[in-house]
Design an enzyme around this catalytic site. Structure first.
Site, PDB file in Angstrom:
ATOM      1  N   LYS A  47      88.253 -10.193  34.099  1.00 20.53           N
ATOM      2  CA  LYS A  47      88.577  -8.810  33.728  1.00 20.53           C
ATOM      3  C   LYS A  47      89.960  -8.434  34.277  1.00 20.53           C
ATOM      4  O   LYS A  47      90.784  -7.820  33.595  1.00 20.53           O
ATOM      5  CB  LYS A  47      87.516  -7.845  34.272  1.00 20.53           C
ATOM      6  CG  LYS A  47      86.208  -7.917  33.502  1.00 20.53           C
ATOM      7  CD  LYS A  47      85.057  -7.194  34.195  1.00 20.53           C
ATOM      8  CE  LYS A  47      83.744  -7.459  33.471  1.00 20.53           C
ATOM      9  NZ  LYS A  47      82.561  -6.873  34.092  1.00 20.53           N
ATOM     10  N   GLN A  93      80.873  -3.602  39.295  1.00 17.73           N
ATOM     11  CA  GLN A  93      80.215  -4.815  38.807  1.00 17.73           C
ATOM     12  C   GLN A  93      78.759  -4.846  39.269  1.00 17.73           C
ATOM     13  O   GLN A  93      78.462  -4.622  40.442  1.00 17.73           O
ATOM     14  CB  GLN A  93      80.981  -6.051  39.309  1.00 17.73           C
ATOM     15  CG  GLN A  93      80.507  -7.357  38.736  1.00 17.73           C
ATOM     16  CD  GLN A  93      80.738  -7.510  37.229  1.00 17.73           C
ATOM     17  OE1 GLN A  93      81.633  -6.908  36.648  1.00 17.73           O
ATOM     18  NE2 GLN A  93      79.920  -8.313  36.580  1.00 17.73           N
ATOM     19  N   ASP A 102      82.477   1.259  31.240  1.00 15.82           N
ATOM     20  CA  ASP A 102      81.354   0.347  30.979  1.00 15.82           C
ATOM     21  C   ASP A 102      80.317   0.997  30.056  1.00 15.82           C
ATOM     22  O   ASP A 102      79.466   0.312  29.494  1.00 15.82           O
ATOM     23  CB  ASP A 102      80.634   0.011  32.306  1.00 15.82           C
ATOM     24  CG  ASP A 102      80.795  -1.447  32.692  1.00 15.82           C
ATOM     25  OD1 ASP A 102      81.073  -2.265  31.805  1.00 15.82           O
ATOM     26  OD2 ASP A 102      80.634  -1.750  33.887  1.00 15.82           O
TER      27      ASP A 102
HETATM   28  N1  GUN Z   1      77.236  -7.495  35.125  1.00 15.83           N
HETATM   29  C1  GUN Z   1      77.029  -8.287  34.035  1.00 15.83           C
HETATM   30  N2  GUN Z   1      77.658  -7.780  32.961  1.00 15.83           N
HETATM   31  C2  GUN Z   1      78.256  -6.645  33.364  1.00 15.83           C
HETATM   32  C3  GUN Z   1      79.064  -5.673  32.701  1.00 15.83           C
HETATM   33  O1  GUN Z   1      79.350  -5.746  31.491  1.00 15.83           O
HETATM   34  N3  GUN Z   1      79.499  -4.651  33.479  1.00 15.83           N
HETATM   35  C4  GUN Z   1      79.190  -4.534  34.778  1.00 15.83           C
HETATM   36  N4  GUN Z   1      79.653  -3.487  35.446  1.00 15.83           N
HETATM   37  N5  GUN Z   1      78.445  -5.405  35.432  1.00 15.83           N
HETATM   38  C5  GUN Z   1      77.983  -6.454  34.715  1.00 15.83           C
END
Ligand code: GUN
Length: 294
Positions: A52, A96, A119
């Site tokens: 990311k 996350q 998100d």
């Molecule tokens: N953990 C697994 N996929 C994601 C996601 O798309 N966003 C976040 N914040 N955590 C995750």
């Protein structure tokens, strides 16, 4: 049969965003900013977070990683989220998941400023999605919608069968596809582990979305000719021939199901790479809204 190339589509979207970010920077002297909060040492989370951040940097966005010890208290984490809620340099906040067990994930997600919820996990963002209002859409299902759009796959009046009811994929994709709008307007069935016989449903699908997390759950005998397959699963299976000793496969038995399908996403290289492209899309949207600039 046509392969839906998520890797290529994701790269195209990120290139489009890069051009937009350059233009916005010329106009305003500002760039979109994303802060990623990572708690603990979960190896998979570290891989996701690194990609990311890399995407942000390549696009020309401002990116910051807040790497916190797993022992951080809920209170401290909430304080940090609130600090970024009020920091004008950051337009998107990503916490996350998963978080350590002693922290209430719901509380943390609900603490994120709705205007920075890139998100799309905040209950208000989810609620707006359900009632068809403009909001941040969570990135993986949003990525599926974008793939369907870019590959000109008709959804109006089509029967979409979603296998899986997670909050991250199954429920939001069903709600996106059922909306009465361009690129959606589908008839949607959601099925899950309590279905006595999944194939009763999957055989009826014009578009089948598999998001369960079970390797090769969907076999050739479970789909009809011409089906569009969207495979969201990422599963590790043993593979002695590989250096690592494993390989990644989807929820769909690709080799056999692809013979019957009109379109199919591979694993890896299908839905997966789209998640980051849509996160970048959401961060740009947050920037435009917060800075009132297009
Ligand atoms: N953990 C697994 N996929 C994601 C996601 O798309 N966003 C976040 N914040 N955590 C995750």
């Amino acid at each position: 049969m046509q392969i839906i190339d998520g890797k290529k589509t994701s790269a195209e979207i990120r290139e489009e965003i890069k051009v937009k970010v350059e233009k916005l920077k010329e106009k305003s002297g500002k760039v979109p900013g994303l802060v990623t909060i990572l708690v603990g040492e979960d190896p998979a989370s570290q891989v996701y977070v690194n990609s990311k951040i890399k995407a942000c940097v390549e696009i020309g966005m401002h990116s910051k990683l807040e790497k916190l010890d797993a022992s951080i208290s809920e209170e401290e984490l909430l304080r940090l989220v609130n600090q970024y809620n009020n920091d004008p340099l950051f337009h998107g906040i990503l916490v996350q998941l998963p978080l350590p067990k002693h922290i209430d994930e719901d509380k943390v997600i609900e603490a994120i400023n709705l205007n920075k919820d890139v998100d799309g996990f905040h209950p208000s963002s989810v609620g707006k999605l359900v009632i068809g209002k403009d909001t941040f859409k969570s990135c993986t299902p949003f990525g599926i919608m974008e793939l369907l759009k870019r590959y000109k796959i008709e959804t109006k009046g089509k029967h979409v069968v979603v296998v899986g009811r997670s909050n991250i994929v199954g429920k939001p994709i069903a709600n996106m596809l059922v909306q009465k709008e361009e690129g959606a307007n589908a008839v949607v069935t959601v099925c899950h582990s309590a279905a006595p016989d999944l194939s009763i449903f999957t055989k009826q699908a014009d578009i089948l979305i598999a998001a369960v997390g079970r390797a090769h759950l969907i076999t050739k005998d479970m789909v009809k000719d011409g089906v569009v397959i969207i495979d969201v699963g990422i599963n590790r299976i043993d593979a002695r021939e590989k250096k690592k000793g494993y390989k990644l496969v989807g929820d769909v038995d690709f080799d056999n199901v692809s013979e019957k399908s009109s379109f199919i996403t591979p694993v890896p290289g299908g839905v997966g790479p789209m998640t980051i492209a849509m996160l970048m899309t959401n961060t740009l949207k947050a920037f435009s809204k917060l800075e009132n600039i297009n």
